[in-house]
Design a protein around this motif. Structure first.
Motif, PDB file in Angstrom:
ATOM      1  N   ILE A 172       0.838  -1.200   0.000  1.00  0.00           N
ATOM      2  CA  ILE A 172       0.000   0.000   0.000  1.00  0.00           C
ATOM      3  C   ILE A 172       0.877   1.256   0.000  1.00  0.00           C
ATOM      4  N   PHE A 173       1.925   1.248   0.811  1.00  0.00           N
ATOM      5  CA  PHE A 173       2.865   2.375   0.827  1.00  0.00           C
ATOM      6  C   PHE A 173       3.507   2.555  -0.547  1.00  0.00           C
ATOM      7  N   ARG A 174       3.855   1.437  -1.177  1.00  0.00           N
ATOM      8  CA  ARG A 174       4.499   1.493  -2.504  1.00  0.00           C
ATOM      9  C   ARG A 174       3.561   2.091  -3.541  1.00  0.00           C
ATOM     10  N   ALA A 175       2.312   1.636  -3.536  1.00  0.00           N
ATOM     11  CA  ALA A 175       1.324   2.177  -4.470  1.00  0.00           C
ATOM     12  C   ALA A 175       1.127   3.673  -4.242  1.00  0.00           C
ATOM     13  N   THR A 176       1.085   4.091  -2.979  1.00  0.00           N
ATOM     14  CA  THR A 176       0.926   5.512  -2.655  1.00  0.00           C
ATOM     15  C   THR A 176       2.141   6.308  -3.126  1.00  0.00           C
ATOM     16  N   GLN A 177       3.333   5.766  -2.896  1.00  0.00           N
ATOM     17  CA  GLN A 177       4.569   6.439  -3.313  1.00  0.00           C
ATOM     18  C   GLN A 177       4.578   6.717  -4.807  1.00  0.00           C
ATOM     19  N   TYR A 178       4.272   5.686  -5.607  1.00  0.00           N
ATOM     20  CA  TYR A 178       4.324   5.868  -7.060  1.00  0.00           C
ATOM     21  C   TYR A 178       3.142   6.671  -7.584  1.00  0.00           C
ATOM     22  N   THR A 179       2.025   6.641  -6.884  1.00  0.00           N
ATOM     23  CA  THR A 179       0.904   7.509  -7.259  1.00  0.00           C
ATOM     24  C   THR A 179       1.303   8.970  -7.083  1.00  0.00           C
ATOM     25  N   CYS A 180       1.989   9.267  -5.976  1.00  0.00           N
ATOM     26  CA  CYS A 180       2.463  10.637  -5.737  1.00  0.00           C
ATOM     27  C   CYS A 180       3.475  11.058  -6.802  1.00  0.00           C
ATOM     28  N   MET A 181       4.361  10.146  -7.180  1.00  0.00           N
ATOM     29  CA  MET A 181       5.346  10.454  -8.209  1.00  0.00           C
ATOM     30  C   MET A 181       4.668  10.767  -9.537  1.00  0.00           C
ATOM     31  N   LEU A 182       3.677   9.956  -9.890  1.00  0.00           N
ATOM     32  CA  LEU A 182       2.955  10.162 -11.150  1.00  0.00           C
ATOM     33  C   LEU A 182       2.179  11.470 -11.130  1.00  0.00           C
ATOM     34  N   LEU A 183       1.451  11.737 -10.046  1.00  0.00           N
ATOM     35  CA  LEU A 183       0.637  12.948  -9.956  1.00  0.00           C
ATOM     36  C   LEU A 183       1.497  14.211  -9.954  1.00  0.00           C
ATOM     37  N   SER A 184       2.613  14.177  -9.222  1.00  0.00           N
ATOM     38  CA  SER A 184       3.479  15.358  -9.169  1.00  0.00           C
ATOM     39  C   SER A 184       4.079  15.657 -10.531  1.00  0.00           C
ATOM     40  N   TYR A 185       4.377  14.598 -11.305  1.00  0.00           N
ATOM     41  CA  TYR A 185       4.909  14.812 -12.663  1.00  0.00           C
ATOM     42  C   TYR A 185       3.847  15.414 -13.573  1.00  0.00           C
ATOM     43  N   VAL A 186       2.604  14.950 -13.417  1.00  0.00           N
ATOM     44  CA  VAL A 186       1.518  15.413 -14.292  1.00  0.00           C
ATOM     45  C   VAL A 186       1.175  16.882 -14.041  1.00  0.00           C
ATOM     46  N   ILE A 187       1.190  17.296 -12.781  1.00  0.00           N
ATOM     47  CA  ILE A 187       0.692  18.643 -12.463  1.00  0.00           C
ATOM     48  C   ILE A 187       1.799  19.662 -12.197  1.00  0.00           C
ATOM     49  N   GLU A 188       3.078  19.234 -12.205  1.00  0.00           N
ATOM     50  CA  GLU A 188       4.144  20.171 -11.828  1.00  0.00           C
ATOM     51  C   GLU A 188       4.364  21.288 -12.851  1.00  0.00           C
ATOM     52  N   ARG A 189       3.903  21.114 -14.080  1.00  0.00           N
ATOM     53  CA  ARG A 189       4.105  22.148 -15.106  1.00  0.00           C
ATOM     54  C   ARG A 189       3.218  23.358 -14.878  1.00  0.00           C
ATOM     55  N   ASN A 190       2.214  23.183 -14.076  1.00  0.00           N
ATOM     56  CA  ASN A 190       1.311  24.290 -13.766  1.00  0.00           C
ATOM     57  C   ASN A 190       1.848  25.045 -12.550  1.00  0.00           C
ATOM     58  N   ALA A 191       2.206  26.308 -12.747  1.00  0.00           N
ATOM     59  CA  ALA A 191       2.811  27.097 -11.676  1.00  0.00           C
ATOM     60  C   ALA A 191       1.883  27.257 -10.471  1.00  0.00           C
ATOM     61  N   ASP A 192       0.580  27.164 -10.685  1.00  0.00           N
ATOM     62  CA  ASP A 192      -0.377  27.339  -9.595  1.00  0.00           C
ATOM     63  C   ASP A 192      -0.386  26.157  -8.635  1.00  0.00           C
ATOM     64  N   ASN A 193       0.235  25.046  -9.025  1.00  0.00           N
ATOM     65  CA  ASN A 193       0.188  23.828  -8.224  1.00  0.00           C
ATOM     66  C   ASN A 193       1.504  23.541  -7.489  1.00  0.00           C
ATOM     67  N   GLU A 194       2.346  24.553  -7.315  1.00  0.00           N
ATOM     68  CA  GLU A 194       3.661  24.335  -6.710  1.00  0.00           C
ATOM     69  C   GLU A 194       3.553  23.758  -5.300  1.00  0.00           C
ATOM     70  N   LYS A 195       2.636  24.291  -4.507  1.00  0.00           N
ATOM     71  CA  LYS A 195       2.484  23.802  -3.141  1.00  0.00           C
ATOM     72  C   LYS A 195       1.990  22.356  -3.119  1.00  0.00           C
ATOM     73  N   LEU A 196       1.047  22.042  -4.015  1.00  0.00           N
ATOM     74  CA  LEU A 196       0.532  20.677  -4.081  1.00  0.00           C
ATOM     75  C   LEU A 196       1.623  19.704  -4.515  1.00  0.00           C
ATOM     76  N   VAL A 197       2.435  20.117  -5.495  1.00  0.00           N
ATOM     77  CA  VAL A 197       3.539  19.269  -5.954  1.00  0.00           C
ATOM     78  C   VAL A 197       4.518  19.019  -4.822  1.00  0.00           C
ATOM     79  N   LEU A 198       4.819  20.053  -4.049  1.00  0.00           N
ATOM     80  CA  LEU A 198       5.742  19.916  -2.918  1.00  0.00           C
ATOM     81  C   LEU A 198       5.194  18.936  -1.884  1.00  0.00           C
TER      82      LEU A 198
END
Length: 245
Positions: free
Chosen positions: A17-43
């Motif tokens: 479960i931790f592993r799935a959560t870890q890679y979900t966070c990696m995927l989501l942060s990559y998808v949304i990091e290009r949007n400057a408005d999402n910097e805090k969420l990416v962090l």
């Protein structure tokens, strides 16, 4: 609900479960990091990813012993190639867990003089070799089933001479199309083998990128890691879907 409780009561279940959560966070942060408005969420996602990674190292403490016990068991397998592949995989996996434990000691500050980059490189190489051995075993399982399927088709061809059946046999057994058709049929009939191949192939994305063999990006690694984690959760929750040694 009871099944979920039993699953999470096991350290392997929590680690998956931790592993799935870890890679979900990696995927989501990559998808949304290009949007400057999402910097805090990416962090926050990257912080959660790091926390999940540290938590997984805790759950893996002691897995060196499990891998060595598994290696001892696989030395008793009757067939030579699976015996070699699985024993080598378990031994290198034990080395990976040892390196992982050393890295955990570094992360928690118990051994500050450890060369993290060197141990990380060793761990990645051990994990990579272990995956290659697992895939070699998977291909062995596929190859002998392919040979068996071809022999069965030849027997059918000798027994049934109607035109429709002959056309079906020729489409199955000739050329690349025939090979892919038989491969599809074999994997469809053997879900544990299919799931094991999918998991091992997905797991390769991380070490291939880290070792510089084939560069990708965090999005690909995150997606492959998430898919692999879901397969791992499925096989742990339903043991009949796990490929037997």
């Amino acid at each position: 609900m009871q099944g979920f409780v039993e699953f999470t009561n096991r350290s392997q279940g929590r680690e998956r479960i931790f592993r799935a959560t870890q890679y979900t966070c990696m995927l989501l942060s990559y998808v949304i990091e290009r949007n400057a408005d999402n910097e805090k969420l990416v962090l926050k996602l990257k912080q959660l990813e790091s926390s999940m990674s540290s938590g997984r190292k805790m759950f893996r403490l002691g897995n060196v012993v499990h891998a060595l016990v598994a290696a001892k068991k696989t030395t008793e397998l009757p067939e030579v190639l699976p015996r070699i592949c699985l024993t080598a995989s378990n031994l290198t996996r034990a080395l990976y867990f040892f390196c992982d434990t050393v890295l955990w000691l570094k992360n928690v500050g118990l051994q500050s003089d450890i060369n993290k980059a060197k141990w990380q490189n060793w761990a990645t190489k051990c994990y990579y070799f272990s995956l290659l051995m697992n895939l070699a075993r998977d291909w062995y399982e596929v190859s002998w089933r392919l040979e068996q399927a071809v022999q069965e088709e030849k027997m059918k061809e000798n027994c049934f001479w109607d035109e429709q059946h002959q056309q079906l046999n020729s489409s199955k057994c000739n050329g690349l199309h025939g090979f892919l058709f038989l491969l599809f049929q074999i994997l469809r009939r053997h879900p544990p083998l299919l799931l094991d191949m999918v998991k091992n192939l997905c797991d390769l994305s991380g070490p291939l990128d880290t070792l510089g063999i084939y560069r990708t990006n965090p999005g690909v690694i995150g997606f492959c890691g998430l898919l692999s984690s879901l397969v791992g959760i499925l096989t742990l929750a339903s043991p009949h879907l796990k490929l037997k040694d």
